[in-house]
Design a protein around this motif. Sequence first.
Motif, PDB file in Angstrom:
ATOM      1  N   THR A 236     -59.217   2.071  10.779  1.00 54.42           N
ATOM      2  CA  THR A 236     -57.919   2.433  11.529  1.00 54.42           C
ATOM      3  C   THR A 236     -57.397   3.947  11.535  1.00 54.42           C
ATOM      4  N   SER A 237     -57.517   4.644  12.342  1.00 49.03           N
ATOM      5  CA  SER A 237     -56.789   6.694  11.944  1.00 49.03           C
ATOM      6  C   SER A 237     -55.188   6.076  12.597  1.00 49.03           C
ATOM      7  N   LEU A 238     -54.197   6.019  11.659  1.00 50.94           N
ATOM      8  CA  LEU A 238     -52.736   5.745  12.062  1.00 50.94           C
ATOM      9  C   LEU A 238     -51.860   7.416  11.968  1.00 50.94           C
ATOM     10  N   ASN A 239     -50.514   7.020  13.002  1.00 52.59           N
ATOM     11  CA  ASN A 239     -49.596   7.732  12.845  1.00 52.59           C
ATOM     12  C   ASN A 239     -48.229   8.008  12.868  1.00 52.59           C
ATOM     13  N   PHE A 240     -47.910   8.692  11.984  1.00 48.98           N
ATOM     14  CA  PHE A 240     -46.750   7.870  11.010  1.00 48.98           C
ATOM     15  C   PHE A 240     -45.550   8.743  11.102  1.00 48.98           C
ATOM     16  N   LEU A 265     -47.575  12.407  12.400  1.00 48.52           N
ATOM     17  CA  LEU A 265     -48.732  13.039  11.360  1.00 48.52           C
ATOM     18  C   LEU A 265     -49.647  12.083  11.623  1.00 48.52           C
ATOM     19  N   ASP A 266     -50.714  12.188  12.461  1.00 49.78           N
ATOM     20  CA  ASP A 266     -51.922  11.151  11.769  1.00 49.78           C
ATOM     21  C   ASP A 266     -52.226  11.406  10.485  1.00 49.78           C
ATOM     22  N   ILE A 267     -52.458   9.863  10.172  1.00 48.06           N
ATOM     23  CA  ILE A 267     -52.803   9.782   8.876  1.00 48.06           C
ATOM     24  C   ILE A 267     -54.502   9.231   9.454  1.00 48.06           C
ATOM     25  N   HIS A 268     -55.228   9.638   8.490  1.00 52.40           N
ATOM     26  CA  HIS A 268     -57.149   8.772   9.013  1.00 52.40           C
ATOM     27  C   HIS A 268     -57.081   8.056   7.531  1.00 52.40           C
ATOM     28  N   VAL A 269     -57.858   7.380   7.772  1.00 51.61           N
ATOM     29  CA  VAL A 269     -58.771   6.013   6.799  1.00 51.61           C
ATOM     30  C   VAL A 269     -59.256   7.033   5.050  1.00 51.61           C
ATOM     31  N   SER A 292     -49.034   3.545  13.460  1.00 52.15           N
ATOM     32  CA  SER A 292     -49.442   3.007  14.900  1.00 52.15           C
ATOM     33  C   SER A 292     -50.690   3.112  15.130  1.00 52.15           C
ATOM     34  N   ALA A 293     -51.617   2.937  15.195  1.00 52.64           N
ATOM     35  CA  ALA A 293     -53.320   2.878  16.540  1.00 52.64           C
ATOM     36  C   ALA A 293     -53.492   4.028  16.601  1.00 52.64           C
ATOM     37  N   ARG A 294     -53.965   4.829  16.167  1.00 53.33           N
ATOM     38  CA  ARG A 294     -54.284   5.758  17.100  1.00 53.33           C
ATOM     39  C   ARG A 294     -55.934   5.916  17.161  1.00 53.33           C
ATOM     40  N   PHE A 295     -56.342   6.670  18.757  1.00 52.78           N
ATOM     41  CA  PHE A 295     -57.926   7.400  18.666  1.00 52.78           C
ATOM     42  C   PHE A 295     -58.519   5.307  19.003  1.00 52.78           C
ATOM     43  N   VAL A 296     -57.788   4.743  20.003  1.00 46.88           N
ATOM     44  CA  VAL A 296     -57.948   3.187  20.523  1.00 46.88           C
ATOM     45  C   VAL A 296     -57.481   3.354  21.746  1.00 46.88           C
ATOM     46  N   ASN A 297     -57.198   2.118  22.642  1.00 49.85           N
ATOM     47  CA  ASN A 297     -57.345   1.989  23.902  1.00 49.85           C
ATOM     48  C   ASN A 297     -55.528   1.171  23.251  1.00 49.85           C
ATOM     49  N   GLU A 298     -54.532   2.521  22.876  1.00 51.91           N
ATOM     50  CA  GLU A 298     -53.195   1.937  22.660  1.00 51.91           C
ATOM     51  C   GLU A 298     -53.021   0.826  23.656  1.00 51.91           C
ATOM     52  N   SER A 299     -53.068   1.032  24.550  1.00 50.06           N
ATOM     53  CA  SER A 299     -52.101  -0.118  25.656  1.00 50.06           C
ATOM     54  C   SER A 299     -53.003  -1.752  25.278  1.00 50.06           C
ATOM     55  N   ASP A 325     -41.829   7.550  20.032  1.00 54.55           N
ATOM     56  CA  ASP A 325     -43.527   7.406  20.938  1.00 54.55           C
ATOM     57  C   ASP A 325     -44.315   8.326  19.847  1.00 54.55           C
ATOM     58  N   ALA A 326     -45.353   7.509  19.328  1.00 55.19           N
ATOM     59  CA  ALA A 326     -46.775   8.701  19.201  1.00 55.19           C
ATOM     60  C   ALA A 326     -46.949   8.996  20.132  1.00 55.19           C
ATOM     61  N   PRO A 327     -48.038  10.144  19.834  1.00 58.48           N
ATOM     62  CA  PRO A 327     -47.989  11.570  20.999  1.00 58.48           C
ATOM     63  C   PRO A 327     -48.559  11.193  21.381  1.00 58.48           C
ATOM     64  N   ASN A 328     -48.180  11.460  23.147  1.00 62.21           N
ATOM     65  CA  ASN A 328     -48.630  11.403  24.068  1.00 62.21           C
ATOM     66  C   ASN A 328     -49.971  12.220  25.165  1.00 62.21           C
TER      67      ASN A 328
END
Length: 592
Positions: A236-240, A265-269, A292-299, A325-328
């Motif tokens: 999972t890519s994560l936004n830090f 910043l998005d930090i990928h695996v 937090s998780a990115r590039f998924v259904n965040e809800s 907030d994560a990037p919207n």
Amino acid sequence: MALCSKFLALFLIHTCLLLSLCSAADPFVSYDFEVSYITASPLGVPQQVIAINGKFPGPTINVTTNNNVAINVRNKLDDNLLIHWSGIQQRRSSWQDGLPGTNCPIPPKWNWTYQFQVKDQIGSFFYFPSLHMQRASGGFGSFIINNRAIIPIPFDTPHGDIVILIGDWYKRNHTALRKALDAGKDLGMPDGVLINGKGPYQYNATLVPDGIDYETIEVQPGKTYRLRVHNVGTSTSLNFRIQNHNLLLAESEGSYTVQQNYTSLDIHVGQSYSFLVTMDQNASTDYYIVASARFVNESQWKRVTGVGILHYTNSKGKAKGLLPDAPNDEFDKTFSMNQARSIRWNVSASGARPNPQGSFRYGSINVTDVYVLKNKPLVTINGKRRATLSGISFVNPATPIRLADQFKVKGVYKLDFPNKPLTGSSKMETSVINGTYRGFMEVILQNNDTKMQSYHLSGYAVFVVGMDYGEWTENSRGTYNKWDGIARSTVQVYPGAWTAILVSLDNVGVWNLRTENLDSWYLGQETYVRIVNPEETNKTELPIPDNALFCGALGKFQKPEDISFAVSITGNGSKLFFTLLMAVCALMSVFG
């Protein structure tokens, strides 16, 4: 007496080999790792995790450019083990890379000592167990290479150095995850995100149960710290981000960057970054640290959020308010890519570079080889669900590729990995890229899946020169950054997009090119790049280690006493080494 003489002779041979690798100018640093299972409850449920020296995560390796490093690993798992030093280039010595294409595994109850030099490198990296998805159960830790004292860093010396290991996490261990993949199932949504091996602070009583131990990082008001953040997770890519604090990007996987501020910043695996963070906020309260998780259904993935606490030393109150907030950017798929494009190499900084002379002009070098590597959704091959790269699902051979070359074992692999994706049906093969020594290779990573991918090349820092959505074409080269593309070891490839990298093939050996997503890696989305100097000189590759393990077609050469002897010489620290050396001198005086 004969036994003593034999021991003395063997010891002197090992001593000479060790001294030949470790000069007075390049200090020797040693570590002992005992790898075992322990029970921990990072998400509130007891589970089996992989610890090093009884700790989860493992200890930080802290060395300096050009240090010689010896790490004695004792395997107390019930499974084979290899440790991979992700981003450490292992110059002239793929023997030490800790991957199945180069090393036979360390059997249970055995020791093995890795010995290598961190030649011409600086920066933030990490290590992890590379077999059988073991990283999904832990065994990882930070690996820091500091500048030599005579080489200035391109920023004021921080007040402190803080390691933050983030990653998605399952309550099932790696064995259960592997069985799910073997059965043709997906891993599903992770159960959470850990920060330094700990679960989330209870920012939300509905999402986070009581009693979870969370990470707290204590800082002094007004001071600037260097935060080294690594995504060591499964897939999972994560936004830090840190509540109310700016992240000044300073370094990524061995390259100093042009310094820019980010709110997140998005930090990928598999990726690592250094941020300079100044503690300039109201010091009477704590602040949230979030991954937090990115590039998924965040809800739907709200539980896949790690939360720690940034605690000022004189703070009187708990962190409050909503998480930052994560990037919207749900409807703006270019936001993260533009952020990635903004990360550029600081070409004026002093220090170790991909070229030690600091004058590497990658944009003006003629490309000798081009490979377009394409991944796509999982396919079925011979009744098994597999991941592929250019239509090939890699099968790790019983005899490591580098070992097979050394002893001229035929039929272990094929040197026929295609320059372009195969047409027709996918196949399972041990197919390897035939790299040209001192060639300059262009690799286009095309992601035709719906999931984010990140790719790692061992043995090198690669120049990230371009990325965009859609299919790569030769016209895409017109968009390349030919001056200050970041040099790093792990690059992201967005869904439905491509990333282009350039790499100078000057490091002889066999080097792994893989996805960092553990599920796809386990299912075959990888290959190796084989680099051979036709002159076969020891100046470009070190000899096979004297304690090398044997397996597969060469397993008959392995004797249990071989490994115990090698460890007794090199694996128990420099104090024991010098004690034994003095003992040998005494024996020589007695029997001389």
